[in-house]
Scaffold this motif. Structure first.
Motif, mmCIF file in Angstrom:
data_model
loop_
_atom_site.group_PDB
_atom_site.id
_atom_site.type_symbol
_atom_site.label_atom_id
_atom_site.label_comp_id
_atom_site.label_asym_id
_atom_site.label_seq_id
_atom_site.Cartn_x
_atom_site.Cartn_y
_atom_site.Cartn_z
ATOM 1 N N VAL A 41 -8.280 -0.063 -0.733
ATOM 2 C CA VAL A 41 -7.004 -0.751 -0.489
ATOM 3 C C VAL A 41 -7.197 -1.875 0.526
ATOM 4 N N ILE A 42 -7.996 -1.618 1.552
ATOM 5 C CA ILE A 42 -8.269 -2.653 2.556
ATOM 6 C C ILE A 42 -8.990 -3.832 1.911
ATOM 7 N N PHE A 43 -10.012 -3.553 1.079
ATOM 8 C CA PHE A 43 -10.743 -4.627 0.402
ATOM 9 C C PHE A 43 -9.811 -5.459 -0.469
ATOM 10 N N LEU A 44 -8.986 -4.783 -1.272
ATOM 11 C CA LEU A 44 -8.062 -5.493 -2.161
ATOM 12 C C LEU A 44 -7.058 -6.326 -1.372
ATOM 13 N N SER A 45 -6.579 -5.771 -0.268
ATOM 14 C CA SER A 45 -5.619 -6.491 0.569
ATOM 15 C C SER A 45 -6.254 -7.740 1.167
ATOM 16 N N LEU A 46 -7.494 -7.610 1.617
ATOM 17 C CA LEU A 46 -8.210 -8.764 2.163
ATOM 18 C C LEU A 46 -8.371 -9.854 1.103
ATOM 19 N N ALA A 47 -8.748 -9.426 -0.110
ATOM 20 C CA ALA A 47 -8.968 -10.398 -1.185
ATOM 21 C C ALA A 47 -7.668 -11.075 -1.602
ATOM 22 N N ILE A 48 -6.621 -10.261 -1.794
ATOM 23 C CA ILE A 48 -5.348 -10.820 -2.274
ATOM 24 C C ILE A 48 -4.727 -11.755 -1.245
ATOM 25 N N THR A 49 -4.707 -11.323 0.026
ATOM 26 C CA THR A 49 -4.093 -12.173 1.057
ATOM 27 C C THR A 49 -4.923 -13.419 1.346
ATOM 28 N N LYS A 50 -6.198 -13.386 0.990
ATOM 29 C CA LYS A 50 -7.039 -14.571 1.147
ATOM 30 C C LYS A 50 -6.713 -15.606 0.070
ATOM 31 N N MET A 51 -6.468 -15.126 -1.152
ATOM 32 C CA MET A 51 -6.239 -16.026 -2.284
ATOM 33 C C MET A 51 -4.773 -16.384 -2.462
ATOM 34 N N VAL A 52 -3.879 -15.448 -2.068
ATOM 35 C CA VAL A 52 -2.438 -15.667 -2.238
ATOM 36 C C VAL A 52 -1.749 -15.521 -0.883
ATOM 37 N N PRO A 53 -1.487 -16.618 -0.187
ATOM 38 C CA PRO A 53 -0.820 -16.544 1.121
ATOM 39 C C PRO A 53 0.557 -15.899 1.005
ATOM 40 N N LEU A 54 0.833 -14.947 1.900
ATOM 41 C CA LEU A 54 2.128 -14.269 1.906
ATOM 42 C C LEU A 54 3.086 -14.962 2.865
ATOM 43 N N PRO A 55 4.390 -14.916 2.578
ATOM 44 C CA PRO A 55 5.372 -15.657 3.385
ATOM 45 C C PRO A 55 5.725 -14.942 4.690
ATOM 46 N N MET A 56 6.363 -15.676 5.570
ATOM 47 C CA MET A 56 7.016 -15.187 6.800
ATOM 48 C C MET A 56 6.058 -14.780 7.923
ATOM 49 N N LEU A 57 5.003 -14.038 7.602
ATOM 50 C CA LEU A 57 4.104 -13.537 8.642
ATOM 51 C C LEU A 57 2.676 -14.028 8.417
ATOM 52 N N ILE A 65 0.604 -4.241 8.296
ATOM 53 C CA ILE A 65 1.705 -3.568 7.610
ATOM 54 C C ILE A 65 1.191 -2.781 6.406
ATOM 55 N N ILE A 66 0.301 -3.398 5.637
ATOM 56 C CA ILE A 66 -0.272 -2.730 4.462
ATOM 57 C C ILE A 66 -1.041 -1.480 4.879
ATOM 58 N N CYS A 67 -1.835 -1.593 5.940
ATOM 59 C CA CYS A 67 -2.619 -0.442 6.412
ATOM 60 C C CYS A 67 -1.716 0.679 6.911
ATOM 61 N N LEU A 68 -0.646 0.325 7.620
ATOM 62 C CA LEU A 68 0.291 1.337 8.120
ATOM 63 C C LEU A 68 0.984 2.051 6.959
ATOM 64 N N LEU A 69 1.404 1.296 5.951
ATOM 65 C CA LEU A 69 2.046 1.898 4.786
ATOM 66 C C LEU A 69 1.071 2.790 4.020
ATOM 67 N N MET A 70 -0.171 2.343 3.913
ATOM 68 C CA MET A 70 -1.173 3.134 3.219
ATOM 69 C C MET A 70 -1.443 4.438 3.961
ATOM 70 N N GLN A 71 -1.542 4.352 5.276
ATOM 71 C CA GLN A 71 -1.774 5.556 6.065
ATOM 72 C C GLN A 71 -0.610 6.529 5.947
ATOM 73 N N PHE A 127 -8.103 -0.118 11.621
ATOM 74 C CA PHE A 127 -8.030 0.634 10.374
ATOM 75 C C PHE A 127 -9.318 0.528 9.569
ATOM 76 N N MET A 128 -10.097 -0.524 9.779
ATOM 77 C CA MET A 128 -11.365 -0.628 9.068
ATOM 78 C C MET A 128 -12.325 0.453 9.539
ATOM 79 N N TYR A 129 -12.251 0.799 10.822
ATOM 80 C CA TYR A 129 -13.041 1.919 11.339
ATOM 81 C C TYR A 129 -12.429 3.241 10.880
ATOM 82 N N ALA A 130 -11.093 3.313 10.947
ATOM 83 C CA ALA A 130 -10.403 4.536 10.546
ATOM 84 C C ALA A 130 -10.665 4.858 9.075
#
Length: 276
Positions: A41-57, A65-71, A127-130
């Protein structure tokens, strides 16, 4: 005629053996993949947010936020127990402390903006260590891991503490990494990890399992730095392969996380050591 029948029988037996081995390998790979759910999930999140900028934050905040929701989902769904969450949280804090120090020393950096950063370190980094501890907890349960000839508790704790402290002290004093590797070999020379795949138990030298996990984390590190999880000084202009010497650092860090998880399992009585 009998020779021909015997030859055919031997070929069938060999095919059956190879087929069973392939099934076991596929099953083992599947169990490993399921155990890597959090890192994936961390890898996919890194890839997606790198290619598709998310709004507001900023990107780093979205990753948190993604890591907290996943946990939250891992515990809510029962994939992780509350006791395992405590260990994962502990390793999150251990990793975050290391990140704060290493970034301060210029070992690597997080060049992107983020609201939730401390000392230049985004909080998602812990979270990458966790996720390493999460993988160990998951694999431990799925493969029914048992420890064979586990060393005494005080020796294990002392070795883990020395390994972790050396990540800090080598900046000011000599790097005792080589001596730590020698100590690991001595302490775990007779130790094995026993695991079950498809109803059959296998075992592996514990020190070898450390090296294998550390190597695959190094591969993952190359993927994450490619997607901008963090940046080494030699990657400031353009991405380049992480130095192979980093494998040794990951092996030592894996040992720390493994010893923490193993201690939890021992305390909870989920992994009684086999002295055989």
């Amino acid at each position: 005629m009998s020779v021909t029948i015997q030859h055919i029988s031997e070929k069938k037996a060999l095919k059956t053996k190879i087929g069973n081995s392939l099934k076991q390998l596929i099953f083992f790979g599947w169990e490993q993949a399921l155990s890597c759910l959090f890192p994936v999930v961390i890898f996919l999140s890194l890839a997606i947010t790198k290619m598709v900028p998310l709004p507001m934050l900023p990107r780093y905040d979205w990753l948190l936020i993604i890591c907290l929701l996943m946990q939250w989902w891992m515990v809510r769904s029962g994939l992780e127990t509350r006791d395992e969450l405590k260990v994962i949280t502990l390793f999150h804090l251990i990793g975050l402390a290391l990140e704060l120090f290493k970034v301060h020393m210029g070992s690597w950096s997080y060049p992107e903006d983020g609201y939730v950063k401390i000392g230049g370190v985004p909080l998602y980094s812990g979270f990458m260590y966790a996720s390493v501890a999460s993988y160990l907890c998951q694999a431990w349960r799925r493969l029914q891991v048992k420890l064979v000839k586990w060393p005494p508790f005080l020796i294990v704790v002392s070795l883990a503490a020395a390994i972790y402290l050396n990540f800090f002290t080598h900046h000011y004093w000599i790097d005792i990494r080589l001596w730590l590797f020698v100590s690991v070999i001595i302490v775990f020379w007779k130790s094995w990890v026993s695991y079950e795949v498809g109803g059959t138990r296998y075992r592996m030298p514990l020190a070898l399992s450390f090296v294998l996990i550390g190597f695959f984390i190094w591969i993952a590190e190359n993927i994450t730095t490619f997607f901008g999880a963090w940046e080494y000084p030699n990657q400031a202009e353009a991405w380049s392969l992480v130095h192979l010497g980093k494998v040794s650092s990951w092996v030592l860090l894996v040992i720390v996380s493994f010893l923490i998880v193993a201690t939890l399992k021992r305390v909870k009585g989920e992994s009684q050591p086999d002295r055989g």
